[in-house]
Design a protein around this motif. Sequence first.
Motif, mmCIF file in Angstrom:
data_model
loop_
_atom_site.group_PDB
_atom_site.id
_atom_site.type_symbol
_atom_site.label_atom_id
_atom_site.label_comp_id
_atom_site.label_asym_id
_atom_site.label_seq_id
_atom_site.Cartn_x
_atom_site.Cartn_y
_atom_site.Cartn_z
ATOM 1 N N GLU A 181 0.448 9.350 -8.686
ATOM 2 C CA GLU A 181 1.822 9.478 -8.191
ATOM 3 C C GLU A 181 2.762 9.056 -9.317
ATOM 4 O OE1 GLU A 181 2.444 8.135 -3.815
ATOM 5 O OE2 GLU A 181 0.855 6.857 -4.636
ATOM 6 N N THR A 182 3.734 9.885 -9.608
ATOM 7 C CA THR A 182 4.759 9.515 -10.587
ATOM 8 C C THR A 182 6.048 9.183 -9.843
ATOM 9 O OG1 THR A 182 5.280 11.865 -10.892
ATOM 10 C CG2 THR A 182 3.785 10.861 -12.476
ATOM 11 N N LEU A 183 6.724 8.115 -10.272
ATOM 12 C CA LEU A 183 7.925 7.615 -9.610
ATOM 13 C C LEU A 183 9.067 7.511 -10.612
ATOM 14 C CD1 LEU A 183 6.194 4.645 -7.741
ATOM 15 C CD2 LEU A 183 6.552 6.958 -6.864
ATOM 16 N N ARG A 229 9.463 9.277 -5.362
ATOM 17 C CA ARG A 229 8.318 10.009 -5.890
ATOM 18 C C ARG A 229 8.761 11.287 -6.580
ATOM 19 N NH1 ARG A 229 3.910 11.674 -1.623
ATOM 20 N NH2 ARG A 229 3.595 9.403 -1.613
ATOM 21 N N ILE A 230 8.213 11.525 -7.759
ATOM 22 C CA ILE A 230 8.471 12.752 -8.502
ATOM 23 C C ILE A 230 7.379 13.777 -8.235
ATOM 24 C CG2 ILE A 230 8.741 13.769 -10.798
ATOM 25 C CD1 ILE A 230 9.723 11.048 -11.780
ATOM 26 N N GLU A 264 -1.092 0.208 -10.911
ATOM 27 C CA GLU A 264 0.178 0.641 -11.508
ATOM 28 C C GLU A 264 -0.008 0.870 -13.007
ATOM 29 O OE1 GLU A 264 3.337 0.987 -10.251
ATOM 30 O OE2 GLU A 264 2.991 0.366 -8.160
ATOM 31 N N MET A 265 0.743 1.826 -13.524
ATOM 32 C CA MET A 265 0.787 2.063 -14.964
ATOM 33 C C MET A 265 2.239 2.235 -15.362
ATOM 34 S SD MET A 265 -2.466 4.538 -15.778
ATOM 35 C CE MET A 265 -1.751 5.965 -14.992
ATOM 36 N N GLY A 266 2.565 1.772 -16.542
ATOM 37 C CA GLY A 266 3.918 1.927 -17.041
ATOM 38 C C GLY A 266 4.185 3.341 -17.516
ATOM 39 N N PRO A 267 5.378 3.595 -18.046
ATOM 40 C CA PRO A 267 5.719 4.943 -18.525
ATOM 41 C C PRO A 267 4.767 5.396 -19.627
ATOM 42 C CG PRO A 267 7.661 3.518 -18.411
ATOM 43 C CD PRO A 267 6.488 2.636 -18.232
ATOM 44 N N ARG A 268 4.236 6.578 -19.481
ATOM 45 C CA ARG A 268 3.328 7.137 -20.482
ATOM 46 C C ARG A 268 3.119 8.618 -20.172
ATOM 47 N NH1 ARG A 268 -2.298 4.137 -19.351
ATOM 48 N NH2 ARG A 268 -0.882 2.374 -19.024
ATOM 49 N N ARG A 301 7.368 4.832 -13.476
ATOM 50 C CA ARG A 301 6.139 4.186 -13.044
ATOM 51 C C ARG A 301 5.130 5.254 -12.629
ATOM 52 N NH1 ARG A 301 8.286 1.388 -8.133
ATOM 53 N NH2 ARG A 301 6.087 0.884 -7.721
ATOM 54 N N ILE A 302 3.872 4.889 -12.760
ATOM 55 C CA ILE A 302 2.774 5.774 -12.351
ATOM 56 C C ILE A 302 1.794 4.955 -11.527
ATOM 57 C CG2 ILE A 302 0.899 7.278 -13.132
ATOM 58 C CD1 ILE A 302 2.461 7.632 -15.756
#
Length: 277
Positions: A86-88, A94-95, A158-162, A194-195
Amino acid sequence: MPAIALAVIYPTPFGGWLASSFHGSGVRWQDAYIALDTAEANLPRDPVQRERLLVTTAMVDSEPPMGPAIGPRLHPIGTLARLRYETLDESGARIDTWDVRALVPNIGNGMGPFWRSPCRRRCSDEIAANAGTRVRRSGEPGIAEEWVLRMPVGETFEMGPRPLRTQDILDARERSFPLGSVRVGERFVPRPARIRVTLVDACAASVRVGTLLSLEIDRYSHLPLPRGFETSRWAQIDGCGKLAPLSLPAPAEPGLYLAPPAPAGTAAVDRAPTPAK
């Protein structure tokens, strides 16, 4: 002498074909990780050295997801993992969301005879008899496969921007999700901000490769004349059911992450200019 000759011939594909005249299917099966000489099959035997090498290699590939501490491996070699991403955006909206399946650790992607050889009738029969799936690639999970093997099923990280790159095991093309930025007020923020990644399912599969030497008959002849021997090679996954393609939306194009409408009285959101190359 005949006994020596049989001992030499029997382990070969030709020997397998001879054996099939008396019993069995004639297919020579091998563990895929050994047959394809994967990195997993060449790890140090010492458990401390092996663990250090696995973690170091994974860190080079990608940072571990944030959340509960990633411990030792929870899933066996040859796990078919299904991940949900999920990309936010910066507001938490949610994107995009999508699923991807990948074999971890990987056994390769499209190189060598096991991937390129046509699957003839006997190959198809073997796959159908085992309710398996022929695979032509391992897929791309989006993060280092080592982290996937250590993630609990059903837990979200969670993952940061990438930027992200994923490819389902049945997809011929990968899906790329770039990292962009947008201007909110007086500052630029990354998009996605966020991812989230969740290991939805982890199936302990039987991953093997088959080699079959078949005597082909000339189908255009009125008499059953042998045309020669043909070798079939393939990789298949058993134990996870017959895989079907996922229904996925079209991947986002670079620079097309659109911000949600700005509330009344706030500054408009503009896309960041494309950096000069």
